[in-house]
Every structure is written in C-alpha cells, then in structure tokens.
Motif scaffolding. Structure first.
Motif, PDB file in Angstrom:
ATOM      1  N   GLY A  31       2.017  -6.724   2.014  1.00  0.00           N
ATOM      2  CA  GLY A  31       3.122  -5.788   2.134  1.00  0.00           C
ATOM      3  C   GLY A  31       4.175  -6.268   3.119  1.00  0.00           C
ATOM      4  O   GLY A  31       3.963  -7.188   3.899  1.00  0.00           O
ATOM      5  N   CYS A  47      -0.854  -5.070 -10.411  1.00  0.00           N
ATOM      6  CA  CYS A  47      -1.676  -4.636  -9.278  1.00  0.00           C
ATOM      7  C   CYS A  47      -2.918  -3.847  -9.703  1.00  0.00           C
ATOM      8  O   CYS A  47      -3.885  -3.770  -8.939  1.00  0.00           O
ATOM      9  CB  CYS A  47      -0.850  -3.816  -8.298  1.00  0.00           C
ATOM     10  N   ARG A  77       4.535   5.753  -3.974  1.00  0.00           N
ATOM     11  CA  ARG A  77       4.022   5.209  -2.719  1.00  0.00           C
ATOM     12  C   ARG A  77       2.680   5.874  -2.449  1.00  0.00           C
ATOM     13  O   ARG A  77       2.619   7.003  -1.992  1.00  0.00           O
ATOM     14  CB  ARG A  77       5.012   5.438  -1.585  1.00  0.00           C
ATOM     15  N   VAL A  80       2.521  -1.879   1.542  1.00  0.00           N
ATOM     16  CA  VAL A  80       1.292  -1.653   0.785  1.00  0.00           C
ATOM     17  C   VAL A  80       1.313  -0.222   0.242  1.00  0.00           C
ATOM     18  O   VAL A  80       1.624   0.733   0.955  1.00  0.00           O
ATOM     19  CB  VAL A  80       0.060  -1.866   1.686  1.00  0.00           C
ATOM     20  N   GLY A  81       0.998  -0.086  -1.025  1.00  0.00           N
ATOM     21  CA  GLY A  81       1.012   1.225  -1.671  1.00  0.00           C
ATOM     22  C   GLY A  81       2.217   1.457  -2.552  1.00  0.00           C
ATOM     23  O   GLY A  81       2.234   2.407  -3.342  1.00  0.00           O
ATOM     24  N   ASP A 115      -6.929   2.930   0.628  1.00  0.00           N
ATOM     25  CA  ASP A 115      -7.337   1.537   0.509  1.00  0.00           C
ATOM     26  C   ASP A 115      -6.952   0.976  -0.865  1.00  0.00           C
ATOM     27  O   ASP A 115      -6.362   1.663  -1.701  1.00  0.00           O
ATOM     28  CB  ASP A 115      -8.840   1.383   0.765  1.00  0.00           C
ATOM     29  N   ARG A 116      -7.324  -0.278  -1.076  1.00  0.00           N
ATOM     30  CA  ARG A 116      -6.935  -0.982  -2.297  1.00  0.00           C
ATOM     31  C   ARG A 116      -7.421  -0.261  -3.562  1.00  0.00           C
ATOM     32  O   ARG A 116      -6.653  -0.081  -4.520  1.00  0.00           O
ATOM     33  CB  ARG A 116      -7.506  -2.405  -2.245  1.00  0.00           C
ATOM     34  N   VAL A 161       2.015  -3.362  -4.774  1.00  0.00           N
ATOM     35  CA  VAL A 161       1.301  -3.989  -3.658  1.00  0.00           C
ATOM     36  C   VAL A 161       0.066  -3.134  -3.375  1.00  0.00           C
ATOM     37  O   VAL A 161       0.163  -2.052  -2.786  1.00  0.00           O
ATOM     38  CB  VAL A 161       2.182  -4.082  -2.399  1.00  0.00           C
ATOM     39  N   ALA A 162      -1.095  -3.611  -3.807  1.00  0.00           N
ATOM     40  CA  ALA A 162      -2.330  -2.827  -3.651  1.00  0.00           C
ATOM     41  C   ALA A 162      -2.983  -3.030  -2.295  1.00  0.00           C
ATOM     42  O   ALA A 162      -3.832  -2.240  -1.890  1.00  0.00           O
ATOM     43  CB  ALA A 162      -3.314  -3.186  -4.765  1.00  0.00           C
ATOM     44  N   GLY A 163      -2.598  -4.118  -1.590  1.00  0.00           N
ATOM     45  CA  GLY A 163      -3.137  -4.328  -0.257  1.00  0.00           C
ATOM     46  C   GLY A 163      -4.525  -4.958  -0.271  1.00  0.00           C
ATOM     47  O   GLY A 163      -5.044  -5.313  -1.309  1.00  0.00           O
ATOM     48  N   PRO A 164      -5.140  -5.072   0.896  1.00  0.00           N
ATOM     49  CA  PRO A 164      -4.639  -4.593   2.189  1.00  0.00           C
ATOM     50  C   PRO A 164      -3.539  -5.452   2.811  1.00  0.00           C
ATOM     51  O   PRO A 164      -2.891  -5.048   3.765  1.00  0.00           O
ATOM     52  CB  PRO A 164      -5.902  -4.600   3.053  1.00  0.00           C
ATOM     53  N   SER A 165      -3.340  -6.673   2.266  1.00  0.00           N
ATOM     54  CA  SER A 165      -2.272  -7.532   2.784  1.00  0.00           C
ATOM     55  C   SER A 165      -1.190  -7.655   1.720  1.00  0.00           C
ATOM     56  O   SER A 165      -1.295  -7.111   0.631  1.00  0.00           O
ATOM     57  CB  SER A 165      -2.830  -8.910   3.144  1.00  0.00           C
TER      58      SER A 165
END
Length: 411
Positions: free
Chosen positions: A361, A280, A386, A367-368, A390-391, A355-359
């Motif tokens: 998760g 990630c 956790r 996410v996070g 943002d990413r 999971v860096a996101g934004p999607s």
C-alpha cells in the motif's frame, strides 16, 4: 416443556482443535418440535466443576440434554456425575455388557476391561440403544425434569436422539410450534440495519428478533411460537413483511441461500452469463460461483491476473491504460470487466483490482483500496471500496461486493 438446556461435555471442546456441532443439531431438532434452547454450556472433564454445572442445570431447566463423556476411559465421567447429582446408585446391567462384548467379537476382538464402565447405569434410568457404538444413551427423570445423556460421537448421538428421544419429547412439548425465518442482507453495517428496523420489531415479543453479524452479511432471525404452525407463521410474517419493505434490495435471501446461489438463480432467470477477471481476490469470486452445482450453465469462466502483463494478455486491455492509470485504478477495473466479457463471450463481465495487503500500500493507494467494475451491454458500472481488516477479510469483502453488484444489476 417449553425450554431446554444443553451441556456439551469434554475437555477437547475447550481447545481450538475441536468444534462442537452436536448442540447445533440438537437445537435444530428441539426447535422443530416447539422446544426452545435457552442455555448452552461447554464443560470439561473436571469432576468438581462438571458436578456444579449439572446440579445447576437440573435445578433450573425442565429438559437437560448432555452429550459426551459416556466412553470407557477414566475421563468419561458423565454417568458418574449425573448419578451423584440425582442421588442414584450405579448398577451393572449385564445385557448391556453382553451387547458390548458381542460388538467387539463381531470385529474379531476381545472387549477391554474398561468398556464394562459403559454398562453402569443409574437406578431408574431408561437405556437408549446405540446401534452404532458401545456407549448407550440414558433417559432419566427427577420429578418433572427430564435428563437425556447422549454419546459425543455425532453419528451415534443423532441416531439415538432421532430414534429414542424425539418421539417422547414431541409428546411433552405442549404442542407448541416454532417457526423461524432468516432475512439475510449485505451492504449495511449491523448498527445501520438495526437503526432501520428497530421501530418495527421492538413492539413485538412474539416473534423474537435476533440480529446476527455473519461473514459478509447481517442476518435477521425472526422466531414465532404458537399452538399451530399456521399461527406461528402468521406472527413471523407480520414482522417480516415490513422489515423486507424497509430494507428493500439490501436483503438478498429469506432462507438458507448464499449470495452466490442467489446470483446464480438471477443469471439463469434473466438468461445472462458471467465471466470474471480477478487480481487482488485471486480467483475467490470464481471459486464462490462454482461452489453452486450447475453453475456451468451461466458461468463462462474466469482468470486470475496478478501481474500487469497477465492483465493485458488475458483480457486484451490496452497496455497504455495500465501505464497511465496504474494497476489499481477504476480504469483498469473497467478494462478487466469489458475485456473478460468479450474474451469469454459472456453477457456480463466483472473486473476487480486492489491492494489486499498486508504490504504494497501507499498513501495514495492504501491497503484495502479495491476497484470493482461490472460491464453489461454498453454500460460499465464502477465502485471504489476501502475495506478494513487483514488480507483474507479484504479479499472476501471484495468478492462479496462483486457478487452483490451482479445481483443488484440483474434486479
């Protein structure tokens, strides 16, 4: 003269497209001769508003330094506004005009007429030669107040200040010395850190303590003022020592060193080497490590393994491990750390997946969520984090945590 005020002039500084670096430089230089900056302002090229700012500054501060607005165009109004506030006439100095003309001729150009504005000087001003440009600086005095006007071009401003201002200001600074020490910590929030150290620093007015939240770290700035540098250093030391004891290994630096620099020094000192397998973080850990000159002495290399297939191929991780635990898991982070260490022939391996996101998760793995592992010898350390934001914030904090894991392991 113990304090100063700096005014950065120019409407462009009030946009998101231009960063004011001049005031940082001037603050550092003034601090070096014992003068504290207690106010900084950024003012645009609106004449009425700028006049209000200048008038207030001259009334309240013993030293006022302004940068910018000394050029040849209509919006360069600094000279005019200061002259009005000080009730000084402007006169054309022909020697300055000839110098500007000669500078243009040396480049095979004719001087445009509007450059003559730069030869207008308030009565009583001392002209500060500008060897690098056409706008000279100006030194003015009103009673006990010193006013210095400098061009906004950083290279020109620095040259004029160091050659023509710093020696004179040093003589007026009453011989005070400022000493600043910066304690840089990571792994605690600003409120947690302050709760720990407030009983130590609050009884002391000298040194002054400032707590700043930076990217991935909290900084404690201690600034002592005294008649001698030794005395100022002793004042700082008196507060810094108990703070360092209280915060312990949360402090990673007592100066300007970044975390990646500290980690590099630890690896060299312990004669260890490092390799990283990143999912990630996308190579951010390796990028930070290799910012440091000479990192090839301890950094064996790294891989960015985003797909499940690449995680297996690059690190030799058993495919069954991925199938049983999922890509974002403690088991995979450990497999990445051990695998990259062995593949690269390093003594320490770091593995990170999340999971860096934004999607991407889920309720189970939001996410996070980031899993980090450090493999060294027969031991594999794991951390589940956790992170919020943002990413980019999640990726940075993951890299910061990974580097700090290495630092703490080597301690």
């Amino acid at each position: 003269m113990e304090t100063a005020e700096i005014i950065a002039i120019g409407s462009e500084l009030l946009t998101p497209h231009r960063v004011d670096s001049n005031t940082l430089y001037l603050t550092r230089q003034l601090n070096s001769i014992g003068i504290e900056v207690d106010l900084k302002l950024v003012a645009g090229d609106q004449e009425t508003r700028l006049e209000q700012v200048v008038r207030s500054a001259v009334e309240r501060s013993p030293l006022v330094i302004a940068t910018g607005g000394l050029g040849p165009t209509e919006d360069d109004i600094t000279r005019k506004v200061f002259a009005r506030v000080l009730r000084r006439q402007m006169v054309l100095q022909h020697d300055i005009l000839q110098t500007i003309r000669a500078r243009f001729r040396s480049r095979g150009l004719e001087m445009p007429g509007n450059n003559a504005r730069q030869a207008l000087v308030p009565v009583g001003a001392r002209v500060l030669e500008n060897r690098l440009g056409t706008a000279p600086g100006l030194w003015l005095e009103k009673g006990e107040v010193v006013i210095v006007l400098l061009p906004g071009v950083p290279s020109e401003m620095k040259a004029i200040f160091e050659e023509s201002c710093l020696p004179s200001l040093s003589q007026r600074s009453k011989g005070f010395h400022l000493v600043t020490r910066v304690l840089r910590s990571t792994g605690m929030t600003e409120s947690q850190l302050d709760e720990q150290i407030a009983p130590i620093y609050t009884p002391h007015k000298n040194p002054v303590t400032t707590i700043l939240s930076g990217k991935g770290e909290i900084q404690v700035h201690l600034t002592g003022r005294a008649q001698s540098r030794e005395e100022a250093e002793a004042l700082v030391q008196k507060v810094a020592d108990p703070i360092q004891v209280k915060l312990g290994d949360f402090i990673f630096s007592t100066g300007d060193q970044s975390l990646e620099q500290v980690v590099g020094e630890c690896l060299l000192r312990k004669k260890e080497t490092l390799a990283v397998a990143e999912s990630c973080t996308g190579g951010l850990i390796a990028e930070r490590i290799t910012r440091v000159p000479g990192s090839s002495r301890y950094f064996m290399g790294g891989v960015t393994c985003y797909s499940n297939r690449s995680k297996v191929e690059f690190t030799g991780m058993p495919p069954l491990l991925m199938e049983m635990s999922g890509a974002v898991s403690a088991e995979v982070a450990k497999g990445l750390a051990e695998g990259i260490r062995d593949r690269m022939g390093a003594s320490i391996g770091i593995g990170v997946t999340g999971v860096a996101g934004p999607s991407g998760g889920s309720q189970e793995k939001p996410v996070g969520l980031v899993h980090l592992a450090l493999a060294m010898g027969s031991q594999v350390e794991h951390r589940e984090c956790r992170f919020s934001g943002d990413r980019e914030r999640i990726r940075f904090w993951a890299s910061q945590t990974a580097l700090d894991m290495v630092r703490r392991r080597l301690l």
